[in-house]
Design a protein around this motif. Structure first.
Motif, mmCIF file in Angstrom:
data_model
loop_
_atom_site.group_PDB
_atom_site.id
_atom_site.type_symbol
_atom_site.label_atom_id
_atom_site.label_comp_id
_atom_site.label_asym_id
_atom_site.label_seq_id
_atom_site.Cartn_x
_atom_site.Cartn_y
_atom_site.Cartn_z
ATOM 1 N N ILE A 167 1.788 -30.574 17.256
ATOM 2 C CA ILE A 167 1.039 -30.583 16.000
ATOM 3 C C ILE A 167 -0.205 -31.448 16.112
ATOM 4 N N ALA A 168 -0.485 -31.942 17.332
ATOM 5 C CA ALA A 168 -1.669 -32.779 17.534
ATOM 6 C C ALA A 168 -2.858 -31.972 18.030
ATOM 7 N N GLY A 169 -2.703 -30.647 18.108
ATOM 8 C CA GLY A 169 -3.765 -29.818 18.663
ATOM 9 C C GLY A 169 -5.071 -29.913 17.906
ATOM 10 N N ALA A 170 -4.995 -30.030 16.567
ATOM 11 C CA ALA A 170 -6.214 -30.086 15.766
ATOM 12 C C ALA A 170 -7.066 -31.288 16.149
ATOM 13 N N LEU A 171 -6.431 -32.434 16.354
ATOM 14 C CA LEU A 171 -7.180 -33.627 16.748
ATOM 15 C C LEU A 171 -7.593 -33.567 18.211
ATOM 16 N N ALA A 172 -6.702 -33.049 19.068
ATOM 17 C CA ALA A 172 -7.036 -32.975 20.495
ATOM 18 C C ALA A 172 -8.224 -32.059 20.738
ATOM 19 N N ASN A 173 -8.310 -30.972 19.981
ATOM 20 C CA ASN A 173 -9.426 -30.041 20.165
ATOM 21 C C ASN A 173 -10.765 -30.644 19.792
ATOM 22 N N MET A 174 -10.769 -31.658 18.929
ATOM 23 C CA MET A 174 -12.028 -32.327 18.587
ATOM 24 C C MET A 174 -12.630 -33.020 19.805
ATOM 25 N N ILE A 175 -11.767 -33.325 20.783
ATOM 26 C CA ILE A 175 -12.246 -33.914 22.038
ATOM 27 C C ILE A 175 -12.393 -32.852 23.106
ATOM 28 N N ALA A 176 -11.383 -31.992 23.217
ATOM 29 C CA ALA A 176 -11.350 -31.030 24.321
ATOM 30 C C ALA A 176 -12.405 -29.943 24.184
ATOM 31 N N SER B 10 -20.084 -35.399 0.880
ATOM 32 C CA SER B 10 -21.093 -34.748 1.713
ATOM 33 C C SER B 10 -21.595 -35.729 2.786
ATOM 34 N N PHE B 11 -20.734 -35.954 3.802
ATOM 35 C CA PHE B 11 -21.061 -36.868 4.904
ATOM 36 C C PHE B 11 -20.930 -36.070 6.197
ATOM 37 N N ALA B 12 -22.045 -35.906 6.931
ATOM 38 C CA ALA B 12 -22.119 -34.958 8.041
ATOM 39 C C ALA B 12 -20.984 -35.099 9.050
ATOM 40 N N PRO B 13 -20.702 -36.289 9.603
ATOM 41 C CA PRO B 13 -19.606 -36.391 10.592
ATOM 42 C C PRO B 13 -18.250 -35.972 10.012
ATOM 43 N N LEU B 14 -18.043 -36.311 8.721
ATOM 44 C CA LEU B 14 -16.777 -35.960 8.087
ATOM 45 C C LEU B 14 -16.658 -34.443 7.924
ATOM 46 N N VAL B 15 -17.756 -33.814 7.528
ATOM 47 C CA VAL B 15 -17.761 -32.361 7.358
ATOM 48 C C VAL B 15 -17.560 -31.666 8.707
ATOM 49 N N TRP B 16 -18.253 -32.182 9.740
ATOM 50 C CA TRP B 16 -18.090 -31.597 11.070
ATOM 51 C C TRP B 16 -16.640 -31.695 11.537
ATOM 52 N N GLY B 17 -16.020 -32.871 11.337
ATOM 53 C CA GLY B 17 -14.626 -33.034 11.735
ATOM 54 C C GLY B 17 -13.696 -32.107 10.982
ATOM 55 N N ALA B 18 -13.956 -31.930 9.668
ATOM 56 C CA ALA B 18 -13.119 -31.045 8.869
ATOM 57 C C ALA B 18 -13.233 -29.600 9.342
ATOM 58 N N ARG B 19 -14.452 -29.159 9.651
ATOM 59 C CA ARG B 19 -14.639 -27.787 10.112
ATOM 60 C C ARG B 19 -13.986 -27.582 11.483
ATOM 61 N N SER B 20 -14.052 -28.598 12.342
ATOM 62 C CA SER B 20 -13.407 -28.496 13.650
ATOM 63 C C SER B 20 -11.895 -28.380 13.500
ATOM 64 N N ILE B 21 -11.318 -29.212 12.632
ATOM 65 C CA ILE B 21 -9.872 -29.158 12.408
ATOM 66 C C ILE B 21 -9.477 -27.827 11.775
ATOM 67 N N ALA B 22 -10.279 -27.347 10.819
ATOM 68 C CA ALA B 22 -9.969 -26.071 10.169
ATOM 69 C C ALA B 22 -10.004 -24.926 11.175
ATOM 70 N N THR B 23 -10.949 -24.953 12.097
ATOM 71 C CA THR B 23 -11.038 -23.906 13.112
ATOM 72 C C THR B 23 -9.794 -23.900 13.994
ATOM 73 N N THR B 24 -9.372 -25.084 14.413
ATOM 74 C CA THR B 24 -8.177 -25.178 15.260
ATOM 75 C C THR B 24 -6.936 -24.699 14.518
ATOM 76 N N ILE B 25 -6.797 -25.125 13.255
ATOM 77 C CA ILE B 25 -5.627 -24.708 12.478
ATOM 78 C C ILE B 25 -5.612 -23.194 12.301
ATOM 79 N N ALA B 26 -6.764 -22.620 11.996
ATOM 80 C CA ALA B 26 -6.845 -21.171 11.787
ATOM 81 C C ALA B 26 -6.473 -20.402 13.046
ATOM 82 N N ALA B 27 -6.858 -20.927 14.208
ATOM 83 C CA ALA B 27 -6.517 -20.252 15.462
ATOM 84 C C ALA B 27 -5.074 -20.504 15.873
ATOM 85 N N SER B 28 -4.523 -21.656 15.487
ATOM 86 C CA SER B 28 -3.197 -22.046 15.960
ATOM 87 C C SER B 28 -2.063 -21.449 15.144
#
Length: 487
Positions: free
Chosen positions: A101-110, A67-85
């Motif tokens: 296959i780098a879209g999940a990480l790129a979207n965390m910035i974009a 339960s670490f906020a930045p880690l949870v935020w990153g996981a939810r961002s990656i999950a959102t990208t994967i679900a859409a992709s």
């Protein structure tokens, strides 16, 4: 969103899945062809993935993390990208040879960059029309933010090891994916959904269909020629009886930005799961025959290139010279007529190189120095004549008439009036004739005179400008010819 807000305006409870379905139906009623629009298909697939998969995937990922906020935020961002992709992948695979296959990480910035800068600035720009200086400044800043988002996307897609090569799914595979998605959605409300079982069955079906696609793409025991629809040009894929392949010309639209190698030849090889080609034949050095070879064969290994040599000797232009340079840089052997003329067995088929033999004639043009290649299996044969015109046809009838007979004739020079003389057609005595030409081309191909000659000979004529790709298949005894658009 419009469907959900309309429901609320009428005092109804808004439901994401229902609003999504209503919006799709409404768009289909307004424009029945919207399902064939690529951007609509991608938008619908991504939205469906977000609605039905993003929260479940994010919850599953976060449940396994501290339960670490930045880690949870990153996981939810990656999950959102994967679900859409993921739902978009089968659609993208139909049009592109690789999937990033780098879209999940790129979207965390974009995505944060787009939401916090590009989107507000673009919305504000619409309100600043009364103040021109402010409007231009806002537009400049918004353009910079959008350029930054694009740079992140391009950077993530440009790294080779962050992309995955994938063959285009077949129609049956796409159908299986759709059925699996519907089955998973139907089980969502059940007490024990058992979605993993559905996914496992779907994966097994997709694997079996992939094995079938690879078998169909490289058939064994038959000689198959597919005359591709490349507009005003020539290109054919020949599947040899041992499962290997030969390319005869690669098409090329002169003066057009459309690269038929990237748009037609390359995708056709990908659809057949071809990673190597035994021989590529360039019938003669004209751009409507070699223009698509460089890009069309860029992703496959090539055993040898057959080239008449006339273009290099006489200087056929920068594009032709670039093709030869790229082929040599890849270590591909370039063979000339003096090493090819005569008969040999290649891939289980008999291959007769009939012209230009023993070498191209320097006193005539490239068309009449085209490679003329006869491929045969058993009692059946296909004849490829490039852009041969009356001079080369006359020489063939005079010196090689006994070796010309074929069941399928690739008509010379796109059906021009300077080709397919009655004497030549009679010597070949085909039952099928294939004309490769472009729709409403400026040359008037195929010419009425040629069509009349073929009609008098009683041939069945196939035209790529009207019927799309034409495929001829023989096992040495039977012969089957069909076209993409002829029923």
């Amino acid at each position: 969103l419009g469907a959900a807000l309309t429901a609320r305006a009428f005092g109804r409870h808004s439901n994401g899945a229902r609003a999504f379905g209503v919006s799709l139906v409404a768009m289909a009623l307004v424009d029945p062809l919207v399902a064939f629009d690529l951007s609509f298909a991608l938008s619908a697939a991504a939205t469906g993935g977000l609605l039905f998969g993003a929260k479940r995937l994010a919850d599953a990922m976060c449940a396994r993390l501290p339960s670490f906020a930045p880690l949870v935020w990153g996981a939810r961002s990656i999950a959102t990208t994967i679900a859409a992709s993921v739902p978009c992948m089968p659609i993208l695979a139909r049009f592109a040879p690789t999937l990033p296959i780098a879209g999940a990480l790129a979207n965390m910035i974009a995505v944060p960059l787009g939401e916090t800068m590009a989107l507000p600035l673009c919305l504000a720009h619409a309100l600043l029309a009364p103040w021109p200086l402010a409007e231009r400044g806002c537009a400049t800043a918004a353009a910079g933010a959008l350029a930054a988002v694009r740079a992140v996307a391009r950077a993530s897609a440009s790294v080779p090891w962050l992309s995955m090569n994938i063959p285009p799914p077949t129609a049956w595979q796409l159908a299986a994916i759709v059925v699996a998605c519907v089955a998973v959605a139907a089980r969502t409300g059940a007490r024990s959904p058992n979605r993993s079982g559905i996914v496992a069955v779907a994966a097994a079906v997709l694997l079996l269909l992939e094995l079938r696609a690879r078998k169909d793409g490289a058939p064994v025991g038959v000689l198959r020629a597919t005359f591709l629809d490349v507009g005003q040009g020539d290109a054919a894929i020949v599947d040899l009886p041992d499962g290997s392949a030969m390319i005869i010309d690669g098409g090329g639209l002169v003066g057009s930005p459309v690269d038929v190698g990237a748009r037609v030849l390359g995708p056709a090889l990908r659809a057949r799961r071809r990673s190597d080609v035994a021989i590529a034949v360039l019938s003669h050095p004209h751009p409507d025959h070699f223009g698509g070879l460089a890009t069309g064969l860029g992703a496959v290994r090539v055993g040898a290139l057959w080239d008449t040599g006339q273009g290099e000797r006489e200087g056929a232009g920068v594009a032709y010279a670039g093709l030869l340079a790229s082929v040599r840089a890849r270590g591909v052997a370039i063979l000339r007529p003096e090493a090819l003329c005569g008969a040999r067995t290649i891939g289980g088929a008999r291959v007769d190189v009939l012209a230009p033999c023993p070498a191209p004639r320097p006193d005539i043009g490239a068309n009449d120095n085209s490679f003329v290649v006869r491929l045969s299996l058993g009692s059946r044969a296909f004849l490829f004549v490039g852009d041969a015109e009356r001079d080369e046809e006359h020489d063939l009838v005079a010196h090689s008439a006994s070796r010309l007979r074929a069941d399928v004739l690739k008509v010379g020079h796109h059906g021009s009036r300077t080709s397919s003389s009655p004497a030549f057609v009679a010597a070949v005595a085909p039952s099928e004739a294939v004309i490769s030409s472009g729709t409403r081309n400026r040359f008037g191909h195929p010419h009425p005179t040629t069509l009349a000659t073929l009609a008098r000979a009683g041939l069945r004529v196939w035209r790529t400008d009207r019927e799309g790709a034409v495929t001829a298949t023989t096992d040495g005894a039977s012969l089957d010819v069909h076209a993409c658009a002829r029923h």
